[in-house]
Write a protein that holds these residues in place. Structure first.
Motif, PDB file in Angstrom:
ATOM      1  N   TYR A 257       0.589  -1.195  -0.034  1.00 21.20           N
ATOM      2  CA  TYR A 257       0.188   0.067  -0.042  1.00 21.20           C
ATOM      3  C   TYR A 257       0.847   1.305  -0.013  1.00 21.20           C
ATOM      4  CZ  TYR A 257      -4.523  -2.416   0.635  1.00 21.20           C
ATOM      5  OH  TYR A 257      -5.524  -3.131   0.312  1.00 21.20           O
TER       6      TYR A 257
ATOM      7  N   LEU B 144       1.831   2.207  -3.498  1.00 18.38           N
ATOM      8  CA  LEU B 144       0.615   2.590  -4.236  1.00 18.38           C
ATOM      9  C   LEU B 144       0.665   4.095  -3.805  1.00 18.38           C
ATOM     10  CD1 LEU B 144      -2.329   0.187  -3.948  1.00 18.38           C
ATOM     11  CD2 LEU B 144      -0.925   0.416  -5.806  1.00 18.38           C
TER      12      LEU B 144
ATOM     13  N   ARG C  77       3.057   1.365  -8.885  1.00 19.84           N
ATOM     14  CA  ARG C  77       2.150   0.226  -8.897  1.00 19.84           C
ATOM     15  C   ARG C  77       2.786  -1.260  -9.075  1.00 19.84           C
ATOM     16  NH1 ARG C  77      -3.526   1.419 -11.840  1.00 19.84           N
ATOM     17  NH2 ARG C  77      -3.715   2.547  -9.967  1.00 19.84           N
TER      18      ARG C  77
ATOM     19  N   THR D 284      -7.536  -4.289  -6.488  1.00 13.26           N
ATOM     20  CA  THR D 284      -6.376  -3.452  -6.328  1.00 13.26           C
ATOM     21  C   THR D 284      -5.051  -4.317  -6.528  1.00 13.26           C
ATOM     22  OG1 THR D 284      -7.524  -2.307  -4.583  1.00 13.26           O
ATOM     23  CG2 THR D 284      -5.274  -2.440  -4.822  1.00 13.26           C
TER      24      THR D 284
END
Length: 203
Positions: A54, A57, A62, A80
């Motif tokens: 995360y 991100l 990514r 996700t």
């Protein structure tokens, strides 16, 4: 979930909590660096891996998030994670380069079933290209004393200072001995088969 703690100013602090504090105040770089460092000593920690993905991100990377989630129990069709997996594959067109981008610091059987399945599929894709790759910590060599690759990790009490004071200091002697054995193994491999790849990871 694995609890990861460090000593700070005489008290124990949860690494994940500290990384969350970093994120809360907008310091994503500090959170990333903290988690990457903790991952070396706690390579299959679900909490560290999840928060690190995360964090990537948040940083807009990514593909890096996909590389981390690759080693977790995330489902391939998680909305996700699947987008992150797609970004990872787009950035690393070759299965071999994708494999080398994974933050693997533990034997594959330390990771959950979904991660192991992904690693097996990746190995098969690499083999289909006529290449060879094995998760680096799955390559194990034993010496006459039965020392295996797991012994190359420094324990929590070990020093990373390689100096040997001649007095038989436990951690210093162990670190020097491990590196000496590693050098011997590498020399032996070079002398016998150039096709064998050995990845030695020091904590």
């Amino acid at each position: 979930m694995t609890t990861v703690v460090v000593e700070r100013y005489g008290r124990r602090v949860d690494v994940i909590d500290r990384a969350q504090e970093d994120l809360a105040r907008g310091d994503s770089i500090a959170a990333r660096d903290r988690l990457v460092s903790a991952l070396v000593r706690n390579p299959a920690s679900p909490g560290i891996l999840e928060l690190l993905a995360y964090t990537y991100l948040v940083l807009g990377d990514r593909a890096a998030a996909g590389a981390v989630w690759f080693l977790t129990d995330k489902s391939d069709d998680d909305p996700t994670a699947s987008a992150a997996f797609a970004a990872l594959q787009k950035q690393h067109r070759s299965p071999l380069t994708l494999a080398r981008a994974l933050p693997i610091h533990a034997p594959s059987d330390w990771y959950p079933a979904r991660a192991r399945n992904r690693l097996e599929r990746l190995e098969a894709a690499i083999a289909a290209n006529g290449q060879h790759w094995m998760p680096p910590r799955d390559v194990v060599y034993f010496d006459e004393d039965g020392l295996n690759s797991d012994d190359f990790y420094l324990s929590d009490g070990d020093s990373e200072d390689d100096g040997f004071d001649g007095a038989g200091s436990g951690s210093s002697y162990r670190s020097v001995r491990q590196r000496a054995i590693a050098a011997t193994i590498v020399i032996a491999i070079a002398a016998t088969s150039a096709s064998v790849v050995l990845a030695l990871v020091f904590g």
